[in-house]
Each structure stands twice: as structure tokens, then as C-alpha cells.
Scaffold this motif. Structure first.
Motif, short mmCIF file in Angstrom:
data_model
loop_
_atom_site.label_atom_id
_atom_site.label_comp_id
_atom_site.label_asym_id
_atom_site.label_seq_id
_atom_site.Cartn_x
_atom_site.Cartn_y
_atom_site.Cartn_z
N HIS A 239 -9.76 21.17 23.29
CA HIS A 239 -9.15 21.47 21.98
C HIS A 239 -8.96 20.21 21.15
O HIS A 239 -8.90 19.11 21.69
CB HIS A 239 -7.79 22.13 22.20
N GLU A 243 -7.21 22.72 15.80
CA GLU A 243 -6.94 24.07 16.33
C GLU A 243 -5.45 24.37 16.47
O GLU A 243 -5.08 25.47 16.87
CB GLU A 243 -7.61 24.22 17.69
N HIS A 428 -4.27 34.47 13.14
CA HIS A 428 -5.32 33.73 13.83
C HIS A 428 -5.75 34.45 15.11
O HIS A 428 -6.93 34.69 15.34
CB HIS A 428 -4.80 32.32 14.14
N TYR A 429 -4.76 34.82 15.92
CA TYR A 429 -5.11 35.45 17.19
C TYR A 429 -5.59 36.90 17.03
O TYR A 429 -6.38 37.38 17.84
CB TYR A 429 -3.96 35.32 18.20
N ARG A 431 -7.55 37.84 14.68
CA ARG A 431 -8.98 37.67 14.38
C ARG A 431 -9.76 37.31 15.66
O ARG A 431 -10.77 37.93 15.97
CB ARG A 431 -9.14 36.55 13.34
N GLU A 432 -9.21 36.33 16.38
CA GLU A 432 -9.86 35.87 17.61
C GLU A 432 -10.10 37.01 18.59
O GLU A 432 -11.21 37.22 19.07
CB GLU A 432 -8.94 34.86 18.33
N LYS A 435 -12.53 39.70 17.62
CA LYS A 435 -13.91 39.22 17.78
C LYS A 435 -14.34 39.33 19.25
O LYS A 435 -15.38 39.90 19.57
CB LYS A 435 -13.98 37.76 17.31
N VAL A 436 -13.47 38.81 20.13
CA VAL A 436 -13.81 38.83 21.56
C VAL A 436 -13.97 40.26 22.06
O VAL A 436 -14.88 40.57 22.83
CB VAL A 436 -12.71 38.10 22.37
N GLN A 465 0.55 35.46 22.18
CA GLN A 465 -0.87 35.82 22.39
C GLN A 465 -0.97 37.15 23.14
O GLN A 465 -1.77 38.01 22.80
CB GLN A 465 -1.57 34.74 23.22
#
Ligand SMILES: Nc1ncnc2c1ncn2[C@@H]1O[C@H](COP(=O)(O)OP(=O)(O)OP(=O)(O)O)[C@@H](O)[C@H]1O
Length: 553
Positions: A239, A243, A428-429, A431-432, A435-436, A465
């Protein structure tokens, strides 16, 4: 009080209370020692298993009934008249006999169950003892994924206490893909697994399925060794400061302080609660330093069993101790020219603290079993969530080491003190994870955001998270509403929780499944936790078990 004495009291109070009869239950030993019983008759009962009715002239009848466990007579139920009710007793003999029959069957069944429980407890105690004497980290997991037994060594590798993990889901210990790999195993074999906390990376373990009547009943997992990272920089992308998301003043100050010292070689200490981003900061510092092309090696001092820690840090020569089959470099050597991140330094045992101090002062190490000094050039970054100053006062942490490592402290604030970072982090998470998980992007409703802002986030960003992952997966629509939030964020709103869970139980089974899992995660997978979960769901424990079975939980 013995089991039979308790049962005798119970029968007299609850079953024979309104009858003219009174019962006594006696074991074989008690009967054979009693002076006032007909020994010959008793022997016969024990041998034949037949009941007998003794009607002696001039005295009231007595009934002797055998209590059997697996067809063997274990005790005798003696039924006689209560004082001054002999006549009534004689007139109701048939009825009393039936009651006594039932009592015997009942007592036998209960005694058998008690015996089975005792045997089970004894077997468990033996397993526990065996587990605690073995120094290899190991655990026993049921085929349904419940940790049945685990020793301290493996629990501490996962950074948890043994008693906390007992009865919990395997997901508290291993990653889902590791568990899937184990479930696919029908024979004893070695496999690479990953601990849930991800800190120590992969482990090499022997997995032995244990079968009962041809069905796999549980798995014995024995850790052989940690898979030491060769050169961590080669295998993973580290990282960077870019980030680290957030706009709060407190976070900005921490980033500013870290960036200022990143380029140099000074030892840095990262302080902050669990899940605040200490490792993220450590990696970012390394990525921005002159050492960025060299290894970045992490070791979590709390997650590695104490007797393995020294060899993990300093390595060993072949034959240095039993099990040291070949030479092995320690993490300091692997990190040479790069950075070593000593996470949870407060958990380092005192004798190893002295060795760390020597590395800092003399810049050399010696492998266990060797007296050859090896030059080491590493930058040390430490992290702790503990109050090191108190540990120094209690003489659990060396003062000289404390002063050497705390020259540059960087404080990473808990999430509850920088709530203004939450919307950015959640966004942010979301979106993350979308996607995953290959799911369409979602938005958060106003009320859901407010609820999340209200919550106190004891587990910081890591907890956040998990919450985001939960609702991204659960929400079918475009907007995440209050209904898709996990229960824990409603901590203070118990009433709402109950209503929502009741609604959930009536809706889709996916929702119900995740709610049940969530409740059990929250209250624990042991019986007490299940009872609590059942009461929150407004169903009986038996119904909860049925649903769990149906939903394959
Ligand atoms: N400001 C941030 N922006 C984005 N992600 C973050 C931020 N802070 C932490 N994270 C993420 O949160 C997770 C937890 O962070 P990290 O492991 O660095 O915490 P930690 O303080 O080292 O926790 P522990 O003490 O339990 O080891 C990581 O996935 C990390 O990438």
C-alpha cells in the motif's frame, strides 16, 4: 446427591405424591449391604431382571422393580405403602404397578443419558488434555464447521483466546477458501491454509478427516509450520499513502507526520486501536522510503506462539532443536536492506525484547544454534494498541527498548474520533466490494448513512469493511436502506432490531440465513448464543435448530 436419590425424590414429589405408595431407589451395592432386605430375592432380580411382588402374611405388600440400562439391571425401585394407607395401597395395586413400571423405564432412560453425558464429558476432557500437552498448534473442527477443540498455540496464532474460539464457527479461524479446501478432502493430507486474520499469511497443515459410520464427522487440523514469506515485495503489492482515505484533520496530521519521516531510517512506532490502519501506514512508509525496492516483512508478535517466535525472528541452524530439520533464515534476515514491521510489539516476551534491543544497537543477529553473527541492515517499524508506558511500569516491557523504539511515535486516531472520514471510506469500500463481487454499484440511503454515523465502531476500519461487505452482498436493490444494515450497528435500538429481524424471518430465505448467521456471530455459536438468537428471532431453540438445518447453516 446421587442420580438415583434425585430421581427418587422427583418421583415421590411429582408422580406418587397423590398415591398411597412411596418409592425408594437402591443401587445393587446399597441393596446388597442393606440388612433388612431379602438378599436372595434381590440377587434374583439382578440376575433375571424380573420384577417381584412380596406379599408377606400380616404385612403390607412391597413391589420390587428392576431399573435397567441397556438390558442390565442397575438398581431396584421399591414401592411400599405410605403410613396408615396400606388398605388403599392394596386396592390400587394394579395402578401403582403401572406407575412404578413407567418410573423404572424413565429412570433407566435418564440414567443412560446421564451415563452417556458423563462418558462424553470424560472423552472431551481427555481430548482437551491431549490437546494441551501437544506443542504443535492444532484444532478439531466438526464437518459443519464448528471448532470443537483447539489448543492455545493455534488460538494465539489467530490472535484469539482458546476459550473464545471454542464452539465458534471455523470462519473465526480460517478463510472461507481454506475451509472449502478442507471440506473437499476425504483422506489425510497436507495442505496450505490461510488464517482468518491474514497477518501471518499461509500455514502448512496436516488435515485428517475423522469418520464415523462412513460419514466424515470432523477434521483434525495440525499446523506443521508457517509458510515464511520469501521476499514479500516480490509477491504482493504494498500500500501507499495515496490509498489512505479520509479528510479528517486528525488523519491528515498522522499522514503528514508519517510522510515526513518515511524517507529516513529512523525507527517508527505506530500507535492506535486495532483496525485503525497501522499496517497500512507501515506499508505506506516503506513504499515511500529509499528501501521501497527491498523486502517489507511483517511479523505479528501476538499471533505467533511464543516458542516459535524466536526462530521466526532470528532463524535457526539445522539441528538447533527438535524439528529444526534444515537451516532457516529468520524474518530479520529476510528483511535485510528493507523494513521489518513488528506488529503488536507489546506482546513480545521479555527475553526476546533483549534480543531485539541487540539488533537495534549492534545491527547483527545470530540464528538459534549458531554463534556466527550476521550483519543486518533493517529499518524497524513497530506497532501496538497497548499502553506500553504501563507495561514498562509493570516491568513487562523493557524500558531501554521502549526508549529506543518510541523516538518517533505516530498516533492513528480511532474511527469514532474522525466520523467525517466515514462517508468517504464507506463510499470507497462500497465501490471496491461491488467490483470484486461483480455486483452493480449501489448507493447508501440518507437514513442508513446516519445510522452508520451514529455507531461507535469499536473495531474501527476493519469492522467498517465487514459491515460494508455485508450490505453490498445483501442488498438486492440499488439503494442500501436500514434493512440491509447488520444488526450490530443497531446496538442501542434493540426494539428496531427485533422488529427488523421478525420481518426478515418472514421474507426471503437468503435474508433469514444471513440474519441467523449474523445473530450467531454476535451472540456466539454455543448453546447460550443460540438461545439468545432464538429469543431475538422470537422462536424456540428447537425451531432455530430446524431452520439452521434447513438452511444448511
Ligand atoms: N484510512 C484508510 N483508508 C482506507 N483503508 C483503510 C484505512 N485505514 C485502514 N484501512 C483498511 O482497514 C483494514 C485494517 O487496517 P490495518 O490492518 O492496517 O489495521 P491495524 O491497525 O494494523 O489493525 P490491527 O492492530 O488489528 O493489526 C485494512 O484493510 C486497511 O487497508
Amino acid at each position: 446427591m446421587s442420580f438415583y436419590k434425585k430421581f427418587e425424590t422427583y418421583l415421590n414429589h411429582e408422580v406418587f405424591n397423590d398415591t398411597p405408595g412411596i418409592v425408594e431407589i437402591k443401587t445393587r451395592k446399597e441393596l446388597l449391604e442393606a440388612p433388612d432386605v431379602d438378599q436372595q430375592q434381590m440377587r434374583e432380580i439382578f440376575q433375571t431382571g424380573m420384577k417381584s411382588v412380596i406379599i408377606a402374611p400380616g404385612s403390607a405388600p412391597t413391589l420390587n422393580f428392576p431399573i435397567k440400562i441397556r438390558l442390565k439391571v442397575e438398581a431396584v425401585l421399591l414401592l411400599s405403602p405410605k403410613n396408615n394407607r396400606e388398605e388403599e395401597f392394596a386396592s390400587k395395586l394394579g395402578y401403582l404397578e403401572k406407575l412404578a413400571d413407567l418410573g423404572c423405564m424413565w429412570a433407566g432412560g435418564s440414567a443412560e443419558k446421564e451415563q452417556v453425558n458423563k462418558d462424553y464429558d470424560l472423552a472431551r476432557m481427555k481430548v482437551k488434555r491431549v490437546f494441551s500437552t501437544l506443542t504443535q498448534p492444532l484444532c478439531l473442527v466438526s464437518s459443519t464447521g464448528v471448532i470443537q477443540e483447539i489448543n492455545d498455540q493455534l488460538a494465539s496464532m489467530a490472535g484469539k483466546r482458546r476459550t473464545i474460539l471454542l464452539g465458534e464457527r471455523i470462519s473465526q479461524l480460517l478463510t472461507p477458501s481454506s475451509w472449502e479446501r478442507i471440506l473437499g478432502e476425504t483422506r489425510k493430507g497436507e495442505m496450505q491454509l490461510r488464517l482468518h486474520n491474514h497477518r501471518e499469511g499461509d500455514i502448512l497443515a496436516t488435515v485428517q478427516p475423522i469418520t464415523y459410520e462412513r460419514e466424515i464427522e470432523s477434521y483434525l487440523i495440525i499446523v506443521k509450520k508457517l509458510k515464511t514469506p520469501k521476499s514479500e515485495t516480490k509477491h504482493r503489492k504494498l500500500h501507499t499513502f495515496a490509498e489512505i482515505k479520509g479528510i479528517s484533520e486528525l488523519l491528515r496530521q498522522a499522514i503528514h507526520a508519517a510522510r515526513r519521516v518515511a524517507k529516513g531510517d529512523a525507527t517508527i512506532m505506530l500507535r492506535g486501536e486495532s483496525g485503525t490502519g497501522k499496517e497500512l501506514f507501515a506499508q505506506s512508509i516503506h513504499s515511500e522510503s529509499e528501501r521501497k525496492e527491498k523486502p517489507f516483512v511483517t511479523i505479528n508478535c501476538a499471533a505467533i506462539p511464543k516458542d516459535l517466535l524466536e526462530s521466526e525472528l532470528f532463524g535457526h541452524e539445522k539441528g538447533a532443536f527438535t524439528g529444526a530439520e534444515k537451516d532457516k533464515p529468520g524474518r530479520f534476515e529476510i528483511a535485510n536492506k528493507g523494513t521489518i514491521f513488528l506488529d503488536e510489539i507489546g506482546d513480545m516476551p521479555l527475553y526476546l525484547q533483549a534480543k531485539i534491543l541487540r539488533v537495534i544497537q549492534e545491527k547483527t543477529i545470530e540464528r538459534i544454534g549458531s554463534n556466527k553473527s550476521i550483519d543486518i541492515d533493517v529499518r524497524i517499524i513497530t506497532a501496538t494498541h497497548q499502553n506500553l508506558e504501563s507495561l514498562v511500569k509493570e516491568e513487562k516491557f523493557r524500558e531501554d527498548l521502549y526508549y529506543r523504539i518510541s523516538v518517533i511515535p505516530i498516533f492513528i486516531p480511532p474511527l469514532r474520533e474522525r466520523k467525517e472520514d466515514l462517508p468517504i471510506l464507506i463510499e470507497h469500500y462500497m465501490r471496491e466490494f461491488s467490483k470484486v463481487m461483480k455486483l452493480p454499484p449501489k448507493r447508501l440511503s440518507e437514513e442508513a448513512l446516519h445510522k452508520l454515523l451514529d455507531y461507535h465502531w469499536p473495531g474501527n476500519i476493519r469492522e467498517m469493511q465487514n459491515v460494508v461487505r455485508h450490505f453490498v452482498e445483501l442488498e438486492i436493490g440499488e439503494t442500501v436502506t436500514l434493512k440491509s444494515l447488520p444488526l450490530l450497528v443497531f446496538d442501542k435500538d434493540e426494539e428496531f432490531t427485533l422488529k427488523r429481524v421478525a420481518d426478515a424471518s418472514r421474507s426471503s430465505s437468503k435474508l433469514e440465513k444471513s440474519e441467523i448467521i449474523h445473530l450467531l456471530d454476535r451472540y456466539g455459536w454455543h448453546t447460550e448464543g443460540k438461545k439468545k438468537a432464538a429469543s431475538v428471532l422470537g422462536v424456540s431453540l428447537a425451531t432455530l435448530y430446524r431452520r439452521m438445518k434447513k438452511l444448511h447453516i
